[in-house]
Design a protein around this motif. Sequence first.
Motif, short mmCIF file in Angstrom:
data_model
loop_
_atom_site.label_atom_id
_atom_site.label_comp_id
_atom_site.label_asym_id
_atom_site.label_seq_id
_atom_site.Cartn_x
_atom_site.Cartn_y
_atom_site.Cartn_z
N LEU A 6 0.87 -1.17 0.00
CA LEU A 6 0.00 0.00 0.00
C LEU A 6 0.90 1.22 0.00
CD1 LEU A 6 -2.67 1.59 0.31
CD2 LEU A 6 -2.46 1.23 2.79
N THR A 18 -2.38 0.25 -4.46
CA THR A 18 -2.06 -1.06 -3.89
C THR A 18 -1.59 -1.98 -5.00
OG1 THR A 18 -4.34 -1.84 -4.14
CG2 THR A 18 -3.73 -0.95 -1.98
N ILE A 55 -1.97 -6.24 3.92
CA ILE A 55 -0.82 -5.51 3.39
C ILE A 55 0.45 -5.93 4.13
CG2 ILE A 55 0.23 -3.19 3.21
CD1 ILE A 55 -2.01 -3.74 1.16
#
Length: 92
Positions: A6, A18, A55
């Motif tokens: 991200l 992303t 993430i």
Amino acid sequence: MTQNILALDIATKTGWATSIDGIIQSGVMDMGRLDEMGAKGWAFSKWISDKLDGIDMLVIERPFGGRNGNVAYYLGGLAFTAHAIAAGPGAR
């Protein structure tokens, strides 16, 4: 192993991108409609909490506050919030 990334360009209209499982997406989180700094911070913290799910790496462009101390304070606070939530419980 592919890392899920991200990337943020923090501002009142925060740009984001992303790369998740090799699929790239991008957009803008617009807090301009909110009048109070606290409301913007709350909206950002809820948004970033969701965005960080899955993430592996968070990349933030260093905020530049220019000559206005209030802007530097606000942008620095958003960057701090993103880092704090990324490092919080459940962080990878």
